[in-house]
Design a protein around this motif. Structure first.
Motif, short mmCIF file in Angstrom:
data_model
loop_
_atom_site.label_atom_id
_atom_site.label_comp_id
_atom_site.label_asym_id
_atom_site.label_seq_id
_atom_site.Cartn_x
_atom_site.Cartn_y
_atom_site.Cartn_z
N VAL A 106 -7.61 -0.66 2.84
CA VAL A 106 -7.12 -1.96 2.38
C VAL A 106 -5.98 -1.73 1.39
CG1 VAL A 106 -9.31 -3.13 2.74
CG2 VAL A 106 -8.85 -2.04 0.54
N GLY A 107 -5.24 -2.79 1.11
CA GLY A 107 -4.09 -2.69 0.23
C GLY A 107 -4.46 -2.63 -1.23
N SER A 108 -3.43 -2.50 -2.07
CA SER A 108 -3.66 -2.37 -3.50
C SER A 108 -4.23 -3.65 -4.10
CB SER A 108 -2.36 -1.99 -4.19
OG SER A 108 -1.37 -2.99 -3.97
N LYS A 109 -3.77 -4.81 -3.61
CA LYS A 109 -4.30 -6.08 -4.11
C LYS A 109 -5.78 -6.22 -3.79
CE LYS A 109 -0.21 -7.56 -5.42
NZ LYS A 109 0.15 -7.79 -6.84
N SER A 110 -6.16 -5.83 -2.59
CA SER A 110 -7.56 -5.90 -2.22
C SER A 110 -8.39 -4.91 -3.01
CB SER A 110 -7.71 -5.64 -0.71
OG SER A 110 -7.02 -6.63 0.03
N GLN A 111 -7.82 -3.75 -3.33
CA GLN A 111 -8.55 -2.78 -4.14
C GLN A 111 -8.82 -3.34 -5.53
OE1 GLN A 111 -6.70 1.12 -4.07
NE2 GLN A 111 -6.10 0.87 -1.92
N LYS A 112 -7.82 -4.02 -6.12
CA LYS A 112 -8.04 -4.65 -7.42
C LYS A 112 -9.08 -5.76 -7.32
CE LYS A 112 -3.44 -3.71 -9.28
NZ LYS A 112 -2.18 -4.30 -9.82
N LEU A 113 -9.06 -6.47 -6.20
CA LEU A 113 -10.04 -7.53 -6.01
C LEU A 113 -11.45 -6.97 -5.95
CD1 LEU A 113 -10.78 -10.49 -5.28
CD2 LEU A 113 -10.37 -9.89 -2.90
N LEU A 114 -11.62 -5.86 -5.24
CA LEU A 114 -12.95 -5.26 -5.13
C LEU A 114 -13.40 -4.65 -6.46
CD1 LEU A 114 -12.59 -3.53 -1.65
CD2 LEU A 114 -13.78 -5.66 -2.19
N ARG A 115 -12.44 -4.20 -7.28
CA ARG A 115 -12.81 -3.61 -8.56
C ARG A 115 -12.94 -4.64 -9.68
NH1 ARG A 115 -8.92 0.51 -7.12
NH2 ARG A 115 -7.37 -0.62 -8.38
N SER A 116 -12.58 -5.89 -9.42
CA SER A 116 -12.64 -6.91 -10.46
C SER A 116 -14.08 -7.15 -10.85
CB SER A 116 -12.00 -8.21 -9.97
OG SER A 116 -12.74 -8.73 -8.87
N PRO A 117 -14.37 -7.27 -12.15
CA PRO A 117 -15.75 -7.47 -12.60
C PRO A 117 -16.27 -8.82 -12.19
CG PRO A 117 -14.23 -7.72 -14.43
CD PRO A 117 -13.42 -7.23 -13.27
N ARG A 118 -17.50 -8.83 -11.79
CA ARG A 118 -18.18 -10.07 -11.42
C ARG A 118 -19.26 -10.33 -12.44
NH1 ARG A 118 -19.94 -9.58 -5.35
NH2 ARG A 118 -20.74 -11.63 -5.85
N THR A 160 0.84 -1.18 0.00
CA THR A 160 0.00 0.00 0.00
C THR A 160 0.88 1.24 0.00
OG1 THR A 160 -1.61 -1.24 1.31
CG2 THR A 160 -1.93 1.14 1.15
N SER A 161 0.47 2.23 -0.75
CA SER A 161 1.19 3.49 -0.76
C SER A 161 1.02 4.19 0.59
CB SER A 161 0.66 4.37 -1.89
OG SER A 161 1.20 5.67 -1.79
N PRO A 162 2.06 4.85 1.11
CA PRO A 162 1.92 5.53 2.41
C PRO A 162 0.95 6.71 2.35
CG PRO A 162 4.04 6.01 1.41
CD PRO A 162 3.43 4.92 0.59
N TYR A 163 0.64 7.15 1.15
CA TYR A 163 -0.29 8.27 0.99
C TYR A 163 -1.70 7.83 0.62
CZ TYR A 163 4.25 10.56 0.67
OH TYR A 163 5.52 10.97 0.90
#
Length: 510
Positions: free
Chosen positions: A170-182, A162-165
Motif C-alpha cells: 500500500v502507499g505511504s498515505k495508507s501506511q500512515k492511516l494504518l499506523r494512526s492511533p485508535r 509510494t517509493s519505488p523501493y
C-alpha cells in the motif's frame, strides 16, 4: 393534387410490401429509422397516411431496442462502482450510523473503506480520527436519490505516493492511516457498583452532608449523627451523636490529611473531631445560624452560614487566633471551595451571587451575578490554573465557567435541571454534575467541548450530595431517597502528559 397523393401512397405501399417480402432494392435492405419513417408518413395539413406502418402495427407497444444503420456497442457495465459512486437510498443495514462509530467492528469497516479509497481513488486519508470527527461516510451510501457522482483522484504534492523501493503493498498515505492511533472507547457503567442505605439523609439543597477523605473513609451526616464508612473494610462506625445537645448535622468536611473531620451543626457550631481516637478536639463558635458549608485550606477552616457570614479560623489555635470575617453575601452561604493552589476561595449563596476571595483579603476580588438562582455547585479545575465552574439552582439550571485570572466568563451550558454539585476529574479534563428538579440525574461532561459523555440515573429524589474517591476513579452520590450510590465514572489511567515533560524536575528525582 389528388393524383400526386395517390402516387405517393402507392410508392409507400410498394416500399412496405418490398420490405416484408425482402424484394426491394439494396438500399432498402435495412430497417428505416423510425423518425425518418414518421416524416415520410406525415402529409400536408397534418394528415397522416391511412396506410399504417408494419413496424407500428400495435400503437400501444413500442420496440425496446432500436437499431440504426451503424453498429453502436452497448457500454453498460456492471462495474460502475469502480469509476463512479452509485448512491442508493439509505438502508439500516448498509448505513454506518454515528452511534456505531464507537463499535470496534464499525471502526474496522471504516478503516478498511478509507484504505480502499486511498489505493483506488488516491484520497490521501492519513488519520481515521479526523474523518470520524467530520462524520464522513467513505464509500458508503448517502441519504440522497439515485445519482452518479464522479470522483476526481487527488494526488500527493510530490507527484508520487509510494517509493519505488518500498516493500509495502500500500502507499505511504495508507501506511500512515494504518499506523494512526485508535483511541479506545471508555465505557461508563450505567449501574452503581454499590448502594448503601442512608436513613434520615435530609432532602435539603443548602446542606453538604457527604465527604470522602484522603484515607478512603466516607463521612455522612444522618439526622443527629455522623457515620464513617471505610471503603477498604466496609466497616461502619458512628463518630458522634448530637441528640444530647438537641442539635442536628448540617455539614461535614474532611481535612486534607484525612485525620480530622469538621462537623457543622444547625445551631451554628463547628466541631472538630479526631477520627483516630473518635474524640472531639474543638468546638468553634461565632455563627448565629446553621453552618451549611465547610472548606479546608491546610490548617485553616472556612465556614459558611445562614447568617450570611464566612468565617476563617486556624484550628491549631482557635482561641488565640482572631477569626477573619468575609462579608458580602446577602443570603445564606451554601457553597465554599478553595482553589488547588490555596490562594483563592470561591463562595456561592442563595442570593444568586458567586464571589472569589483572596486568601489575604476580607473583600471579594471578583463578583459574578450572572446566575439566576442559588449557587451551591462550585468546583476548581485541577488542570487549568484559575478555571472555576459554578452551577445554578432551579431557576437557572446552567453551568458557567470563569477565568478568575482575567475575571472573564468562558462558557455556559444549560443542563435543563437544577445543578446541585460539581466535581472535576483528577486525571482528565472532564467533570461530573448532579442535578435535582426535575431530572434527578448525574451527567459527565467533556471540557471544553462540553459534550455530554454519560447520563446516570437511579435516584428518585434530587441528587443533592456528591463526593469523589481519593484515587479519582469513583464518585458517591446521595439523595433524599435515603440511599448512597457509588459509580465508576472516570478513567483509572493517570495522565502522563506532566510526567513526560523534561521541565518537570520532580519526575527526575530518585
Amino acid at each position: 393534387m389528388l393524383m400526386k397523393k395517390l402516387n405517393s401512397q402507392r410508392i409507400l405501399q410498394s416500399i412496405y410490401t418490398g420490405l416484408k417480402t425482402r424484394k426491394t432494392p439494396g438500399y432498402f435492405q435495412y430497417l428505416m429509422d423510425p423518425e425518418y419513417e414518421k416524416r415520410l408518413l406525415r402529409q400536408q395539413n397534418g394528415h397522416v397516411s391511412p396506410f399504417s406502418s408494419p413496424l407500428y402495427s400495435n400503437p400501444a407497444v413500442s420496440p425496446s431496442k432500436i437499431y440504426g444503420d451503424r453498429f453502436i456497442p452497448s457500454r453498460s457495465s456492471p462495474c460502475w462502482n469502480i469509476n463512479f459512486d452509485l448512491q442508493q437510498p439509505q438502508t439500516p443495514t448498509a448505513t454506518v450510523k454515528a452511534k456505531d462509530i464507537n463499535n470496534e467492528s464499525a471502526k474496522d469497516g471504516l478503516a478498511y473503506a478509507c484504505l480502499l479509497k486511498n489505493e483506488l481513488l488516491s484520497a490521501g486519508i492519513e488519520d481515521l480520527k479526523d474523518l470520524q470527527a467530520e462524520d464522513k461516510r467513505v464509500l458508503a451510501p448517502k441519504e440522497t436519490k439515485n445519482v452518479f457522482k464522479f470522483h476526481t483522484p487527488r494526488r500527493c504534492s510530490d507527484g508520487c505516493d509510494t517509493s519505488p523501493y518500498s516493500l509495502s503493498p500500500v502507499g505511504s498515505k495508507s501506511q500512515k492511516l494504518l499506523r494512526s492511533p485508535r483511541k479506545a472507547v471508555r465505557k461508563i457503567s450505567k449501574i452503581p457498583f454499590k448502594v448503601l442505605d442512608a436513613p434520615e439523609l435530609q432532602d435539603d439543597f443548602y446542606l453538604n452532608l457527604v465527604d470522602w477523605s484522603s484515607q478512603n473513609v466516607l463521612s455522612v451526616g444522618l439526622g443527629t449523627s455522623v457515620y464513617l464508612w471505610s471503603a477498604c473494610t466496609s466497616q461502619v462506625t458512628r463518630l458522634c451523636d448530637l441528640s444530647t445537645d438537641s442539635d442536628t448535622v448540617t455539614s461535614v468536611s474532611w481535612s486534607e490529611r484525612g485525620n480530622q473531620v469538621a462537623v457543622g451543626t444547625n445551631k451554628g457550631y463547628v466541631q472538630i473531631w479526631d477520627v483516630a481516637v473518635s474524640k472531639k478536639v474543638h468546638t468553634l463558635t461565632g455563627h448565629g445560624a446553621r453552618v451549611g458549608a465547610l472548606a479546608w485550606n491546610g490548617d485553616m477552616l472556612s465556614s459558611g452560614s445562614r447568617d450570611r457570614l464566612i468565617l476563617q479560623r486556624d484550628i491549631r489555635t482557635p482561641i488565640t487566633t482572631p477569626e477573619r470575617k468575609l462579608i458580602g453575601h446577602k443570603q445564606e452561604v451554601c457553597g465554599l471551595k478553595w482553589s488547588p493552589d490555596h490562594q483563592h476561595l470561591a463562595s456561592g449563596g442563595n442570593d444568586n451571587r458567586l464571589f472569589v476571595w483572596n486568601a489575604t483579603s476580607t473583600t471579594p476580588m471578583q463578583t459574578h451575578m450572572e446566575h439566576l438562582a442559588a449557587v451551591k455547585a462550585i468546583a476548581w479545575s485541577p488542570h487549568q490554573h484559575g478555571l472555576l465552574a459554578s452551577g445554578g439552582g432551579t431557576a437557572d439550571r446552567c453551568i458557567r465557567f470563569w477565568n478568575t485570572l482575567t475575571n472573564q466568563p468562558l462558557h455556559c451550558v444549560d443542563t435543563g435541571s437544577q445543578v446541585c454539585n460539581l466535581a472535576w476529574s483528577k486525571h482528565s479534563n472532564e467533570l461530573v454534575s448532579t442535578h435535582g428538579y426535575s431530572q434527578n440525574q448525574i451527567l459527565v461532561w467533556k471540557y471544553p467541548s462540553l459534550v455530554q459523555i454519560a447520563k446516570l440515573t437511579g435516584h428518585s429524589f434530587r441528587v443533592l450530595y456528591l463526593a469523589m474517591s481519593p484515587d479519582g476513579e469513583a464518585i458517591v452520590t446521595g439523595a433524599g431517597d435515603e440511599t448512597l450510590r457509588f459509580w465508576n465514572v472516570f478513567s483509572k489511567t493517570r495522565s502522563t502528559k506532566e510526567s513526560k515533560s523534561v521541565l518537570n524536575l520532580f519526575t527526575r528525582i530518585r
